[in-house]
Design an enzyme around this catalytic site. Structure first.
Site, PDB file in Angstrom:
ATOM      1  N   ARG A  86     -13.285  10.607 -13.936  1.00 22.90           N
ATOM      2  CA  ARG A  86     -13.727  11.928 -14.396  1.00 22.90           C
ATOM      3  C   ARG A  86     -15.062  12.248 -13.786  1.00 22.90           C
ATOM      4  O   ARG A  86     -15.892  11.345 -13.616  1.00 22.90           O
ATOM      5  CB  ARG A  86     -13.971  11.905 -15.918  1.00 22.90           C
TER       6      ARG A  86
ATOM      7  N   HIS B 176     -18.503   3.753  -4.818  1.00 23.86           N
ATOM      8  CA  HIS B 176     -17.426   4.497  -4.165  1.00 23.86           C
ATOM      9  C   HIS B 176     -16.946   3.695  -2.950  1.00 23.86           C
ATOM     10  O   HIS B 176     -17.760   3.202  -2.170  1.00 23.86           O
ATOM     11  CB  HIS B 176     -17.925   5.875  -3.725  1.00 23.86           C
TER      12      HIS B 176
ATOM     13  N   ASN C 297     -15.054  -4.098 -10.983  1.00 21.66           N
ATOM     14  CA  ASN C 297     -16.495  -3.864 -10.771  1.00 21.66           C
ATOM     15  C   ASN C 297     -17.286  -4.080 -12.060  1.00 21.66           C
ATOM     16  O   ASN C 297     -18.412  -4.570 -12.020  1.00 21.66           O
ATOM     17  CB  ASN C 297     -16.734  -2.456 -10.223  1.00 21.66           C
TER      18      ASN C 297
HETATM   19  C1  GRF Z   1     -13.206   0.976  -7.070  1.00 19.23           C
HETATM   20  O1  GRF Z   1     -12.568   1.053  -5.836  1.00 19.23           O
HETATM   21  C2  GRF Z   1     -14.437   1.849  -7.062  1.00 19.23           C
HETATM   22  O2  GRF Z   1     -15.057   1.898  -5.817  1.00 19.23           O
HETATM   23  C3  GRF Z   1     -13.872   3.187  -7.442  1.00 19.23           C
HETATM   24  O3  GRF Z   1     -12.893   2.915  -8.397  1.00 19.23           O
HETATM   25  C4  GRF Z   1     -12.375   1.602  -8.178  1.00 19.23           C
HETATM   26  C5  GRF Z   1     -12.491   0.848  -9.469  1.00 19.23           C
HETATM   27  O4  GRF Z   1     -11.914  -0.416  -9.362  1.00 19.23           O
HETATM   28  N1  GRF Z   1     -14.904   4.070  -7.924  1.00 19.23           N
HETATM   29  P1  GRF Z   1     -12.126  -1.480 -10.522  1.00 19.23           P
HETATM   30  O5  GRF Z   1     -11.535  -0.854 -11.787  1.00 19.23           O
HETATM   31  O6  GRF Z   1     -13.576  -1.732 -10.658  1.00 19.23           O
HETATM   32  O7  GRF Z   1     -11.371  -2.680 -10.083  1.00 19.23           O
END
Ligand code: GRF
Length: 204
Positions: free
Chosen positions: A94, A112, A18
């Site tokens: 966290r 999320h 992300n």
């Molecule tokens: C994702 O599934 C996000 O929705 C959640 O943690 C994960 C992070 O994945 N909060 P990445 O490290 O961005 O691949």
């Protein structure tokens, strides 16, 4: 007239897909300025290097799922001193309780992997899969004191197929996460996202 840049910090603990989507996506006038992680071994540090974004590890304190109070203040001070205007959580393992929330009230976003308020907390994709929902999805929301609570900015639904496993569903959701996170950040930076539930309730 040119819009002023909005300086973004991404906080992450893991892989960072992300984070990558935010760096490469259209978040204008928002620009990712720095990546901060609580995990020295997180893959996201390497990714930041590859993407040419400053990445740094900061000690989060002795607790496992929250910051120490002094440490959360150090993180907040660092981000404020740097002129950060928006904080994007991207897999930060966290919860925020004090100083960061105070310093960046209404300016912290989270992604999320469920259609909140369904399935907050850990392994939202697994929770949805085991429950047997036929539609799953993801949410970008403002962060408040709760776990995966706070006003919703954007959501995207994905179908759940008979042939799905927990992981195939998670992968389908993740693809959409990458799309809506940039869209929501852009909306916030352009002033198109509304923080307050109170404002919304008064309008109804
Ligand atoms: C994702 O599934 C996000 O929705 C959640 O943690 C994960 C992070 O994945 N909060 P990445 O490290 O961005 O691949």
């Amino acid at each position: 007239m040119e819009t002023d840049t909005v300086k973004i910090a991404v906080l992450a603990s893991g892989t960072g897909s992300n984070f990558k989507a935010l760096v490469e996506g259209d978040t204008a006038p928002g620009v990712v300025d720095v990546l901060v992680t609580d995990n020295e071994r997180a893959g996201v540090l390497q990714l930041a290097d590859e993407l040419g974004v400053e990445g740094r590890y900061m000690y989060p304190g002795k607790f496992r799922t929250r910051f120490g109070n002094a440490e959360e203040k150090q993180w907040a001070d660092f981000l404020e001193d740097r002129g950060i205007q928006l904080v994007c959580l991207a897999g930060l393992m966290r919860i925020l309780k004090g100083p960061l929330l105070e310093a960046f009230h209404g300016r912290i976003l989270n992604i999320h992997p469920s259609l909140l308020p369904a399935f907050p907390g850990l392994d939202a994709q697994g929770q949805a899969f085991r429950y047997g929902v036929k539609v799953a999805g993801c949410t970008v929301h403002y962060v408040d004191q709760g776990t995966d609570t706070g006003p919703v900015i954007l959501q995207r639904a994905v179908p759940v197929y008979e042939s799905d496993t927990r992981d195939s569903l998670a992968a389908r959701i993740l693809t959409e996460e990458h799309m809506i996170y940039s869209e929501a950040v852009k909306a916030h930076c352009e002033g198109r996202a509304v923080y307050s539930r109170v404002v919304r309730q008064q309008k109804e």
